[in-house]
Motif scaffolding. Structure first.
Motif, short mmCIF file in Angstrom:
data_model
loop_
_atom_site.label_atom_id
_atom_site.label_comp_id
_atom_site.label_asym_id
_atom_site.label_seq_id
_atom_site.Cartn_x
_atom_site.Cartn_y
_atom_site.Cartn_z
N GLY A 281 152.95 67.05 4.92
CA GLY A 281 152.33 65.75 4.64
C GLY A 281 150.85 65.82 4.29
N PHE A 282 150.27 67.03 4.27
CA PHE A 282 148.84 67.18 4.01
C PHE A 282 148.43 66.60 2.66
N THR A 283 149.13 66.96 1.59
CA THR A 283 148.78 66.49 0.26
C THR A 283 148.99 64.99 0.14
N SER B 151 155.62 70.75 -1.16
CA SER B 151 156.29 71.89 -0.54
C SER B 151 156.76 71.50 0.87
N SER B 152 157.80 72.12 1.31
CA SER B 152 158.28 71.86 2.68
C SER B 152 157.26 72.31 3.72
N SER B 153 156.42 73.25 3.36
CA SER B 153 155.39 73.73 4.30
C SER B 153 154.12 72.88 4.28
N CYS C 127 144.63 69.44 -5.97
CA CYS C 127 143.78 69.75 -7.12
C CYS C 127 144.56 69.62 -8.43
N ALA C 128 145.82 69.99 -8.44
CA ALA C 128 146.65 69.86 -9.64
C ALA C 128 146.81 68.39 -10.02
N ALA D 1 147.90 77.92 -1.95
CA ALA D 1 146.69 77.47 -1.28
C ALA D 1 146.89 76.02 -0.83
N PRO D 2 146.36 75.66 0.33
CA PRO D 2 146.57 74.31 0.87
C PRO D 2 146.15 73.17 -0.06
#
Length: 85
Positions: A30-32, A25-27, A8-9, A2-3
């Motif tokens: 840069g979002f997180t 993750s490589s996918s 959240c973790a 999940a994005p």
């Protein structure tokens, strides 16, 4: 994945008082990292800055990071999980 899972973790781990190194993750694209940067920017005390780091390392470098960790929370592909094991 999940994005928002990684974000959240980290939040959950911060609530426990842990220092967090996140290897996104490589996918993730840069979002997180952007979410965590915004979170840290909201902390006027500056304390969060010492508890969050995003480390965009290669899978081959995971073992080196794990040598310095007291614990690891992991999810993702078999290659990354195998590197942690």
């Amino acid at each position: 994945n999940a994005p928002l899972l990684a974000f959240c973790a980290v939040i959950e781990s911060l609530l426990s008082g842990n220092v967090n190194w996140l290897r996104p993750s490589s996918s993730d694209a840069g979002f997180t990292a952007r979410l965590l940067q915004a979170l840290v920017a909201c902390d006027a005390s500056g304390q969060l800055n010492g508890y969050v780091a995003v480390l965009p390392t290669r899978t081959e470098q995971i073992g080196q990071l794990c040598k310095h960790a007291n614990g690891v929370a992991a999810w993702g592909g078999e290659t990354a999980l195998q590197a942690i094991r």
